[in-house]
Write an enzyme that holds these catalytic residues in place. Sequence first.
Site, PDB file in Angstrom:
ATOM      1  CB  CYS A 273      -2.003  -5.729   5.949  1.00 28.34           C
ATOM      2  SG  CYS A 273      -1.756  -4.142   6.740  1.00 28.34           S
TER       3      CYS A 273
ATOM      4  CD  GLU B  14      -1.610  -0.225   3.522  1.00 22.48           C
ATOM      5  OE1 GLU B  14      -2.145   0.829   3.843  1.00 22.48           O
ATOM      6  OE2 GLU B  14      -1.976  -1.337   3.943  1.00 22.48           O
TER       7      GLU B  14
ATOM      8  CG  HIS C  88      -1.596  -8.696   9.479  1.00 15.74           C
ATOM      9  ND1 HIS C  88      -0.510  -8.116   8.862  1.00 15.74           N
ATOM     10  CD2 HIS C  88      -2.350  -7.683   9.960  1.00 15.74           C
ATOM     11  CE1 HIS C  88      -0.617  -6.797   8.966  1.00 15.74           C
ATOM     12  NE2 HIS C  88      -1.719  -6.508   9.628  1.00 15.74           N
TER      13      HIS C  88
END
Lengths: 358, 133
Positions: free
Chosen positions: A123, A91, A246
Amino acid sequence: MDNEQTKDKVMKPSLPVGIVGYGAYVPQYRLPATEISRIWRGGLSIEPILEKSVPGIDEDVITMSIEAARNTLMRAEVDPQDIRAVWVGSESHPYAVKPTSTIVAEALGITPYTQAADMEFACKAGSEAMVTAMAMVGSGMGRYALAIGMDTAQGKPGDVLEYTTAAGGGAFLIGPAEESLAVIDGVTSYVTDTPDFWRREHQKYPEHGGRFTGQPAYFKHILNAVNTLLDELGTTPAEYDFVIFHQPNTKFPQRVAKELGFTPSQLETGLLSPRIGNTYAGSSLIGLTAVLDQAEPGDRILMASFGSGAGSDALSFQVTEEILSRKGKAFSTEDYISRRTEIDYAQYARMRGKITLK
Amino acid sequence: MDIPRHWRLNKQRYALTGEVCPHCDAKIFPPRDVCPECGGEAKTEFEFSGKGEVYSFTDIYNAPEGFEETIPYTVALVKLDEGPVVTAQLTDIGDRGVEIGMPVEMITRKLRSDGDERGLLVYGYKFRPQVSV
Ligand SMILES: [Zn+2]
């Protein structure tokens, strides 16, 4: 529910595929969380991590992707001209219009006969690139595809996100299973329209839904993706040697691991956020590189990404004999993490372009 | 702004691609198609390892246009393991300081922004202290 119907949510390629090479990159600069507390909270704050990685003034997603992918190709030892796709999930692509992926492909000698595209999904963009690469190789359209997740994340100065927004990521060369150091068992993706975090065009910093980012976003999506994958593959948490989630902070991955029935020792190797922060699209991918550095033949690895907006990809791997000869052929993830130069908030502000010269 | 020039130089600048002389095996950088050692024609591409050492260096405090954002910085003559000497910026020095003979390795970094913040970003090789493993 019809049993036949429930068992087809897991995605598997037609041809068996896996990871032929992997590589990581983390810039050397570290900003301790206490520095942010010193500037913005009068030194009083509960810090979500110890410190985060910060890119040097001459680094961005393009240069970092090139270095991670060079490590990947050193381990894979394939002719770059046989790679049919370069997909970079991020991003923080340096250009609004002009692909990161063509520059990376050119620097690695992969051009001109290749797909090249930049992927975006907060993400989750990195795992998105990996799954797409598996689909391409698994369908027989190309022998190899390169998938990268890399970010130089920015948080609004003083915002809670500033503590964790970090730089780094991983690159994976996907290829035939018989050449792979880890073979994919299957993938489950779980995606819904959830407004937990966003950034409008031309805005420098993202907005987020505060506490809304937890339960209905991170936890719900990862739990559903992982539970469905385990259910359809017929595996249990205890069968895995390593698990990677994550990692936007230290607590979320610890809590989601516990809720799913994984132990702290399964989580430990791939949990890098306390020492480097949240590398966004690179976060779960660089966790996987750290795990592969430690993995042995026969090990099972489960990885689950999360991206705001929102979605999670859960991937299950089995490590092969190939890991033994390949892992030592490039810098390990730990080599980069322990290459550490501490900076203060003023140096950080300069490196991240928060001081303008005109 | 010179877009065609940047575009032509991309390959040698991103990856340190030079040439090897088919007559005397001399490694050549930058590529010039003629061997500086024996004068023979040399058009065979050669990928340098990127490893070398600092031969000489100077610190820059007054940067030319396009490089202001990175001052102060160090420009070095780097003697590549394969022979040729190249001029390049050093980066990731941290608190180490630079010394003659210091082992360095090639990486690809942002060299500068061509023109203002609307211009093309220019990437190319720099050298950093070798990462110890
Ligand atoms: Zn010659």
